[in-house]
Scaffold this motif. Structure first.
Motif, mmCIF file in Angstrom:
data_model
loop_
_atom_site.group_PDB
_atom_site.id
_atom_site.type_symbol
_atom_site.label_atom_id
_atom_site.label_comp_id
_atom_site.label_asym_id
_atom_site.label_seq_id
_atom_site.Cartn_x
_atom_site.Cartn_y
_atom_site.Cartn_z
ATOM 1 N N ALA A 3 -63.265 -41.980 -62.577
ATOM 2 C CA ALA A 3 -64.421 -41.393 -61.214
ATOM 3 C C ALA A 3 -64.799 -42.481 -60.437
ATOM 4 N N PRO A 4 -65.439 -42.475 -59.251
ATOM 5 C CA PRO A 4 -65.810 -43.293 -58.388
ATOM 6 C C PRO A 4 -67.126 -43.670 -58.824
ATOM 7 N N GLY A 5 -67.242 -44.867 -58.942
ATOM 8 C CA GLY A 5 -68.449 -45.719 -59.390
ATOM 9 C C GLY A 5 -68.388 -46.073 -60.869
ATOM 10 N N LYS A 6 -67.584 -45.420 -61.676
ATOM 11 C CA LYS A 6 -67.517 -45.667 -63.112
ATOM 12 C C LYS A 6 -66.551 -46.886 -63.177
ATOM 13 N N TRP A 7 -66.963 -47.653 -64.583
ATOM 14 C CA TRP A 7 -66.230 -48.755 -64.694
ATOM 15 C C TRP A 7 -64.509 -48.522 -64.867
ATOM 16 N N THR A 8 -63.821 -49.658 -64.571
ATOM 17 C CA THR A 8 -62.362 -49.614 -64.742
ATOM 18 C C THR A 8 -62.373 -49.855 -66.430
#
Length: 170
Positions: free
Chosen positions: A51-56
């Protein structure tokens, strides 16, 4: 070493993920889980965030490396009788500053396994009296045994996240 009792939050959430009563058995089982997970990650997935803003995936792997090193440091200090309160660490700041997205899967995997080996060797070095020593981390009292269980529980927490949210399945 047997399971710790009366574990405080936030440590309890991680310790509860450890079903084993013996920390060394838990470390052995967790190492197998780590190897299985690392074998299931494709290098093309390292830059993926669910999700956007979550860590890769790479950032999450770097996080578990950083966290385990910090847990080891805390366990060492407390086991050696150091009563200096140890401050909290901001995981998002670490993730932002670590160059995880420039690393390879082989590199991250090797480091995770190396850090776990170092953790295990450190824990095996402790005598019975070391396990009961307490100190302050992030403003909370904790003993060395709880930190050892925290090492396994924290890793299991992130393995679960990688399986469920990042859809990495062995």
């Amino acid at each position: 070493m047997a399971r710790p009792e009366n574990v405080l939050l936030p440590y309890k959430n991680y310790v509860d993920l450890v079903d084993e009563n013996d920390i060394f058995l838990a470390l052995e089982h967790n190492l197998a889980e780590i190897k299985e997970l690392l074998g299931a990650i494709h290098s093309s997935k390292l830059g993926y965030a669910y999700a956007p803003g979550k860590w890769t995936v790479a950032q999450l792997l770097q996080h578990v490396i950083d966290a385990e090193r910090i847990f080891d440091y805390r366990a060492l200090r407390i086991a050696r009788g150091d009563k200096t309160p140890l401050p909290n660490w901001e995981e998002d700041d670490y993730a932002r500053m670590a160059p995880a997205d420039h690393r390879t899967l082989a590199d991250l995997s090797e480091e995770i396994l190396s850090v776990r080996k170092a953790s295990t060797l450190l824990l095996y070095s402790f005598t019975d009296d070391c396990w009961e020593r307490t100190g302050t981390t992030s403003g909370k009292q904790v003993d060395v045994l709880t930190i050892a269980f925290l090492i396994v529980g924290h890793m299991r927490h992130h393995i679960k996240i990688l399986r469920e949210r990042y859809e990495i399945q062995p």
